[in-house]
Design a protein around this motif. Structure first.
Motif, PDB file in Angstrom:
ATOM      1  N   LEU A   1      -2.389  -7.811 -13.372  1.00 44.37           N
ATOM      2  CA  LEU A   1      -3.712  -8.397 -13.128  1.00 44.37           C
ATOM      3  C   LEU A   1      -4.421  -8.804 -14.413  1.00 44.37           C
TER       4      LEU A   1
ATOM      5  N   VAL B   1      -3.962  -7.179  -2.263  1.00 43.44           N
ATOM      6  CA  VAL B   1      -3.290  -7.595  -3.479  1.00 43.44           C
ATOM      7  C   VAL B   1      -1.783  -7.570  -3.204  1.00 43.44           C
TER       8      VAL B   1
ATOM      9  N   GLU C   1      -5.856  -2.651  -8.819  1.00 44.49           N
ATOM     10  CA  GLU C   1      -4.558  -2.178  -9.323  1.00 44.49           C
ATOM     11  C   GLU C   1      -4.004  -1.014  -8.534  1.00 44.49           C
ATOM     12  N   ARG C   2      -4.845  -0.053  -8.203  1.00 50.10           N
ATOM     13  CA  ARG C   2      -4.332   1.179  -7.614  1.00 50.10           C
ATOM     14  C   ARG C   2      -4.395   1.179  -6.096  1.00 50.10           C
ATOM     15  N   LEU C   3      -5.467   0.604  -5.547  1.00 48.15           N
ATOM     16  CA  LEU C   3      -5.559   0.562  -4.083  1.00 48.15           C
ATOM     17  C   LEU C   3      -4.911  -0.705  -3.523  1.00 48.15           C
ATOM     18  N   LYS C   4      -4.631  -1.681  -4.383  1.00 47.70           N
ATOM     19  CA  LYS C   4      -4.038  -2.967  -3.954  1.00 47.70           C
ATOM     20  C   LYS C   4      -4.954  -3.681  -2.957  1.00 47.70           C
TER      21      LYS C   4
ATOM     22  N   LEU D   1       0.825  -1.213   0.000  1.00 46.61           N
ATOM     23  CA  LEU D   1       0.000   0.000   0.000  1.00 46.61           C
ATOM     24  C   LEU D   1       0.863   1.269   0.000  1.00 46.61           C
TER      25      LEU D   1
END
Lengths: 305, 305
Positions: free
Chosen positions: A295, A258, B253-256, A59
């Motif tokens: 992804l 993620v 993708e962006r916040l994971k 993050l």
């Protein structure tokens, strides 16, 4: 004198915990203070039942801990150097990098092409090279992740585990743990185990096979980093790609984060027989190094039909 | 008197913001105070450039906001009722539920089978039914997510968007926003738009087509919830499954963060033309309702070869 040494010459700081505190102060307004996570179901499944505190550097800005070392390196440049533009080799996802205002020069994915392209960009722009792991400021910047984790964890950690590729994160973590009672361990894929092999042989290996899903850990451990690891890290635990993928899936499912394969490697090491047989009692810090994964490709545990 | 009314009769609280404060105090030691997230690249891509504050209820216990309503409902039961065991219909992932010590009774996935099985479990065990959305305590519990978000956001929100399925989260959010200047919007999939349709027709629809990837939002909006939404929510914005999947991918993708389709629906609404044309200035809260997705299946944006 190469680019890396040149940069260090500008502002040398000793490789100590105190310097990591200086680094943290310098970058704390630039970086995210990433949250820590715990999951009772993941702890309960371990033989030792240790509480795990995951430091979520996936993050971090750019999706990885590397933003720390890069930020600190930048903060040590002179205004003249900054104006010419640094070439940030931390390489988070291209879109994200562009969104932060960087201009990107592409090259073939091999060491020779990288060196040639870098030299040509530096010649054209006068830009400063920020080394991704084998430099004092980089190591000090990476060490700030553990400083935060120690502040954030509600109880003192018995140990911390960080992945090792180039070794900036692990060396920084080991320095940040100095004078605390936290035992430091590294985690390395079996398919890129140059650091573990080097420790066994008492001599840094200069190359690495690099046959692993953990693409962030395919780098050989750096010259500055290796002796720090040799001196201050209790053991580097190797894990198979299968173990990495299993750990990664658990983290996606239970932590809802993620995490890229490299980012799951420390947790894979904690789950290993070798680590569990140490019988460590008390909470364990686990550094999730990053979350930059493509992804658009199938998840590594989903069988292709 | 059905099971739901019976439970409410024990401890009625008014449907007000003050009651949500009471609920929050009651559950704050049981739930996670989930973190909020922001991503400059996601804000920059919006016509309005609004800063977005995502409330990450996918990181809540059980992987969804439903743990809030369930916890508050449980906290209002008598010791006798608790001893007989409640049947938590919040349905987070089965492994996670088991890890929390629950015993699970399976049934066919349809309304009749659910009602029959529930009745038989209650008859056998004397357990209390905790309704998932259509009950006062549930609504009050769900409203606590916005209370936290308002405390956590570094500046006052101009608006907040929450998804609507059964409507517990949206109704609770609207109650929690009372007396603040925060405008409240709902987000609903086109394929399960009973709430938006009901608002248009001025009358709650009792059934729902439920043809959407957002499996958490396939429920018809509840009897208690609908009038609250009617009175206090400015608009319910509908989004296509394609828009939901696109929003979901951006969040991964962006916040994971691992976000389920329902959890991406509010962000999809924020990105919609309808919402952007409102021209709202200032920060916008976006509630990520949950992250319970079957990771053994291919990601919805990955084309099967």
């Amino acid at each position: 004198m190469n680019a890396s040494q040149e940069q260090e010459a500008v502002s040398p700081l000793p490789l100590t915990r105190a310097s990591i505190l200086v680094a943290h102060q310098a970058i704390s307004r630039l970086i995210h203070r990433t949250p820590i996570f715990t999951a009772s179901s993941l702890s309960a499944a371990l033989p030792g039942k240790n509480t795990l505190f995951f430091k979520a550097e996936n993050l971090q800005k750019g999706g990885a801990f590397k933003f720390r070392g890069a930020s600190f390196s930048l903060s040590r440049l002179s205004p003249e150097e900054l104006e010419k533009g640094p070439n940030n080799s931390a390489r988070p996802k291209i879109d994200a990098v562009r969104a932060y205002g960087a201009s990107i020069t592409f090259c073939e994915p091999n060491a020779t092409a990288r060196a040639t392209t870098l030299a040509s960009v530096q010649a054209q722009t006068g830009a400063t090279f920020i080394p991704p792991y084998d430099a004092v400021n980089t190591i000090l910047g990476q060490g700030t992740a553990l400083l935060e984790l120690l502040e954030q964890a509600p109880e003192p950690l018995a140990a911390v585990v960080a992945p090792v590729g180039g070794g900036g994160l692990l060396a920084g973590t080991a320095l940040a743990a100095e004078g605390t009672r936290v035992r430091v361990f590294g985690a390395e894929p079996v398919g890129a185990d140059d650091c573990a092999q080097g420790l066994k042989e008492g001599k840094r290996r200069e190359d690495v096979r690099a046959n692993t899903i953990a693409d962030g850990l395919r780098t050989p451990v750096g010259m500055l980093n290796f002796p720090i690891i040799q001196e201050k890290v209790e053991a580097v635990i190797t894990v198979t790609d299968e173990e990495i993928v299993e750990a990664m899936r658990l983290m996606w499912e239970r932590l809802k984060l993620v995490v890229e394969p490299s980012g799951a490697t420390a947790f894979a090491a904690v789950r290993s027989k070798q680590f569990q047989e140490l019988g460590i009692e008390g909470p364990i810090g686990v550094i999730i190094s990053g979350g930059n994964i493509d992804l658009s490709k199938p998840l590594p545990w989903v069988r292709q039909e």
